[in-house]
Design an enzyme around this catalytic site. Structure first.
Site, PDB file in Angstrom:
ATOM      1  N   PRO A   1      -7.179 -68.589 -24.226  1.00 45.81           N
ATOM      2  CA  PRO A   1      -6.628 -69.938 -24.333  1.00 45.81           C
ATOM      3  C   PRO A   1      -5.128 -69.978 -24.621  1.00 45.81           C
ATOM      4  O   PRO A   1      -4.603 -69.134 -25.362  1.00 45.81           O
ATOM      5  CB  PRO A   1      -7.417 -70.563 -25.494  1.00 45.81           C
ATOM      6  CG  PRO A   1      -7.994 -69.411 -26.238  1.00 45.81           C
ATOM      7  CD  PRO A   1      -8.226 -68.330 -25.223  1.00 45.81           C
ATOM      8  N   ASN A   2      -4.511 -70.977 -24.027  1.00 51.70           N
ATOM      9  CA  ASN A   2      -3.090 -71.305 -24.202  1.00 51.70           C
ATOM     10  C   ASN A   2      -2.138 -70.352 -23.469  1.00 51.70           C
ATOM     11  O   ASN A   2      -0.940 -70.617 -23.405  1.00 51.70           O
ATOM     12  CB  ASN A   2      -2.708 -71.380 -25.705  1.00 51.70           C
ATOM     13  CG  ASN A   2      -3.543 -72.408 -26.443  1.00 51.70           C
ATOM     14  OD1 ASN A   2      -3.565 -73.569 -26.046  1.00 51.70           O
ATOM     15  ND2 ASN A   2      -4.265 -72.001 -27.464  1.00 51.70           N
TER      16      ASN A   2
ATOM     17  N   ARG B   1       5.407 -71.897 -24.274  1.00 47.50           N
ATOM     18  CA  ARG B   1       4.773 -71.980 -25.582  1.00 47.50           C
ATOM     19  C   ARG B   1       5.461 -71.042 -26.572  1.00 47.50           C
ATOM     20  O   ARG B   1       5.521 -69.835 -26.338  1.00 47.50           O
ATOM     21  CB  ARG B   1       3.319 -71.555 -25.357  1.00 47.50           C
ATOM     22  CG  ARG B   1       2.569 -71.216 -26.571  1.00 47.50           C
ATOM     23  CD  ARG B   1       1.359 -70.373 -26.204  1.00 47.50           C
ATOM     24  NE  ARG B   1       0.528 -70.252 -27.373  1.00 47.50           N
ATOM     25  CZ  ARG B   1      -0.326 -69.268 -27.572  1.00 47.50           C
ATOM     26  NH1 ARG B   1      -0.479 -68.318 -26.671  1.00 47.50           N
ATOM     27  NH2 ARG B   1      -1.033 -69.246 -28.650  1.00 47.50           N
TER      28      ARG B   1
ATOM     29  N   TYR C   1       6.497 -65.584 -27.995  1.00 49.20           N
ATOM     30  CA  TYR C   1       5.858 -65.024 -26.791  1.00 49.20           C
ATOM     31  C   TYR C   1       6.825 -64.776 -25.632  1.00 49.20           C
ATOM     32  O   TYR C   1       6.417 -64.221 -24.614  1.00 49.20           O
ATOM     33  CB  TYR C   1       4.716 -65.950 -26.337  1.00 49.20           C
ATOM     34  CG  TYR C   1       3.625 -66.081 -27.379  1.00 49.20           C
ATOM     35  CD1 TYR C   1       2.828 -64.996 -27.729  1.00 49.20           C
ATOM     36  CD2 TYR C   1       3.403 -67.291 -28.044  1.00 49.20           C
ATOM     37  CE1 TYR C   1       1.842 -65.105 -28.703  1.00 49.20           C
ATOM     38  CE2 TYR C   1       2.417 -67.414 -29.018  1.00 49.20           C
ATOM     39  CZ  TYR C   1       1.647 -66.313 -29.336  1.00 49.20           C
ATOM     40  OH  TYR C   1       0.668 -66.418 -30.298  1.00 49.20           O
TER      41      TYR C   1
ATOM     42  N   ASN D   1      -6.473 -60.039 -22.928  1.00 49.52           N
ATOM     43  CA  ASN D   1      -5.774 -60.695 -24.031  1.00 49.52           C
ATOM     44  C   ASN D   1      -6.618 -61.920 -24.367  1.00 49.52           C
ATOM     45  O   ASN D   1      -6.487 -62.960 -23.716  1.00 49.52           O
ATOM     46  CB  ASN D   1      -4.357 -61.104 -23.634  1.00 49.52           C
ATOM     47  CG  ASN D   1      -3.619 -61.747 -24.818  1.00 49.52           C
ATOM     48  OD1 ASN D   1      -4.239 -62.071 -25.842  1.00 49.52           O
ATOM     49  ND2 ASN D   1      -2.326 -61.933 -24.667  1.00 49.52           N
TER      50      ASN D   1
ATOM     51  N   ALA E   1      -6.483 -66.594 -29.003  1.00 52.94           N
ATOM     52  CA  ALA E   1      -7.080 -66.981 -30.301  1.00 52.94           C
ATOM     53  C   ALA E   1      -8.552 -66.568 -30.414  1.00 52.94           C
ATOM     54  O   ALA E   1      -9.059 -66.392 -31.523  1.00 52.94           O
ATOM     55  CB  ALA E   1      -6.925 -68.480 -30.515  1.00 52.94           C
TER      56      ALA E   1
ATOM     57  N   GLU F   1      -7.360 -53.915 -25.071  1.00 51.36           N
ATOM     58  CA  GLU F   1      -7.005 -55.224 -25.651  1.00 51.36           C
ATOM     59  C   GLU F   1      -5.483 -55.327 -25.739  1.00 51.36           C
ATOM     60  O   GLU F   1      -4.834 -54.381 -26.206  1.00 51.36           O
ATOM     61  CB  GLU F   1      -7.649 -55.298 -27.040  1.00 51.36           C
ATOM     62  CG  GLU F   1      -7.325 -56.543 -27.836  1.00 51.36           C
ATOM     63  CD  GLU F   1      -7.971 -56.481 -29.237  1.00 51.36           C
ATOM     64  OE1 GLU F   1      -8.824 -55.589 -29.490  1.00 51.36           O
ATOM     65  OE2 GLU F   1      -7.606 -57.322 -30.068  1.00 51.36           O
TER      66      GLU F   1
ATOM     67  N   HIS G   1      -2.109 -57.756 -26.952  1.00 60.01           N
ATOM     68  CA  HIS G   1      -1.480 -58.920 -27.578  1.00 60.01           C
ATOM     69  C   HIS G   1       0.014 -58.824 -27.340  1.00 60.01           C
ATOM     70  O   HIS G   1       0.623 -57.763 -27.577  1.00 60.01           O
ATOM     71  CB  HIS G   1      -1.776 -58.970 -29.073  1.00 60.01           C
ATOM     72  CG  HIS G   1      -3.237 -59.076 -29.329  1.00 60.01           C
ATOM     73  ND1 HIS G   1      -3.941 -60.227 -29.079  1.00 60.01           N
ATOM     74  CD2 HIS G   1      -4.133 -58.153 -29.727  1.00 60.01           C
ATOM     75  CE1 HIS G   1      -5.214 -60.014 -29.339  1.00 60.01           C
ATOM     76  NE2 HIS G   1      -5.375 -58.761 -29.722  1.00 60.01           N
TER      77      HIS G   1
ATOM     78  N   ARG H   1       2.011 -61.014 -38.356  1.00 60.42           N
ATOM     79  CA  ARG H   1       1.867 -62.475 -38.405  1.00 60.42           C
ATOM     80  C   ARG H   1       0.842 -62.892 -39.479  1.00 60.42           C
ATOM     81  O   ARG H   1       0.527 -62.112 -40.364  1.00 60.42           O
ATOM     82  CB  ARG H   1       1.517 -62.982 -37.000  1.00 60.42           C
ATOM     83  CG  ARG H   1       2.610 -62.625 -35.975  1.00 60.42           C
ATOM     84  CD  ARG H   1       2.271 -63.123 -34.602  1.00 60.42           C
ATOM     85  NE  ARG H   1       2.222 -64.582 -34.572  1.00 60.42           N
ATOM     86  CZ  ARG H   1       1.719 -65.279 -33.550  1.00 60.42           C
ATOM     87  NH1 ARG H   1       1.234 -64.658 -32.491  1.00 60.42           N
ATOM     88  NH2 ARG H   1       1.701 -66.595 -33.596  1.00 60.42           N
TER      89      ARG H   1
HETATM   90  C1  DQA Z   1      -1.981 -63.424 -28.837  1.00 64.05           C
HETATM   91  C2  DQA Z   1      -2.040 -63.402 -30.372  1.00 64.05           C
HETATM   92  C3  DQA Z   1      -3.112 -64.351 -30.869  1.00 64.05           C
HETATM   93  O1  DQA Z   1      -3.183 -64.322 -32.293  1.00 64.05           O
HETATM   94  C4  DQA Z   1      -2.789 -65.775 -30.445  1.00 64.05           C
HETATM   95  O2  DQA Z   1      -3.821 -66.651 -30.831  1.00 64.05           O
HETATM   96  C5  DQA Z   1      -2.514 -65.878 -28.984  1.00 64.05           C
HETATM   97  C6  DQA Z   1      -1.782 -64.814 -28.299  1.00 64.05           C
HETATM   98  C7  DQA Z   1      -0.810 -62.555 -28.305  1.00 64.05           C
HETATM   99  O3  DQA Z   1      -0.820 -62.273 -27.106  1.00 64.05           O
HETATM  100  O4  DQA Z   1       0.105 -62.197 -29.053  1.00 64.05           O
HETATM  101  O5  DQA Z   1      -2.794 -66.905 -28.378  1.00 64.05           O
HETATM  102  O6  DQA Z   1      -3.179 -62.863 -28.336  1.00 64.05           O
END
Ligand code: DQA
Length: 149
Positions: free
Chosen positions: A11-12, A19, A24, A75, A78, A99, A101, A108
């Protein structure tokens, strides 16, 4: 061993580039997909690249990957920190899982320090920006090559 790799985004991440760019960066998800496709060509991998804001869609793609893929780069955004369902789906998938990020989640908020997905992932990349996707693809390609050897 299949050379098809699923790259799944949670998501997002559709808003990547717009964003919270201080966290990011300015690269968009379309840019990430283009980079992944170029690298996949060099690594002789086929790619399925997806993003969804819906948990069930990510689970359905993992189930589809079970049928045809040699690896998953994910990825989960959240959902990393909340989703037992995505962990369970990944536990049905045998080939390599990496995985990713974009941000260094360990630098964080405390709630980002725990990942359900890490209980299954063969490797975790965090804090390398969007370059993390390329590193993850290289790792999956290596693991596929090693299994084929
Ligand atoms: C994320 C880190 C997560 O904590 C966050 O909710 C994201 C992006 C990252 O790519 O750094 O949406 O996965």
């Amino acid at each position: 061993m299949s050379r098809l790799v699923y790259v799944l985004n949670g998501p997002n991440l559709n808003l990547l580039g717009k964003r919270q760019p201080h966290i990011y960066g300015h690269v968009t998800l379309a840019d990430v997909e283009a980079e992944c496709r170029e690298l996949a060509g060099e690594l002789k991998l086929d790619l399925r690249f997806h993003q969804s804001n819906r948990e069930y869609e990510i689970i359905d793609w993992i189930h589809a990957a079970r049928e045809e893929a040699g690896g998953i780069v994910i990825n989960p955004a959240a959902f990393t920190h909340t989703s037992v369902a995505i962990l369970d789906a990944l536990n049905t998938f045998e080939p390599p899982v990496v995985e990713v990020h974009i941000s260094n989640v360990h630098k964080r908020e405390a709630f980002r320090h725990h990942s359900y997905v890490s209980l299954r992932a063969d490797g975790v990349i965090a804090g390398f920006g969007t370059q993390g996707y390329s590193l993850a693809l290289q790792r999956v390609a290596r693991l596929i090559d090693e299994k084929a050897a």
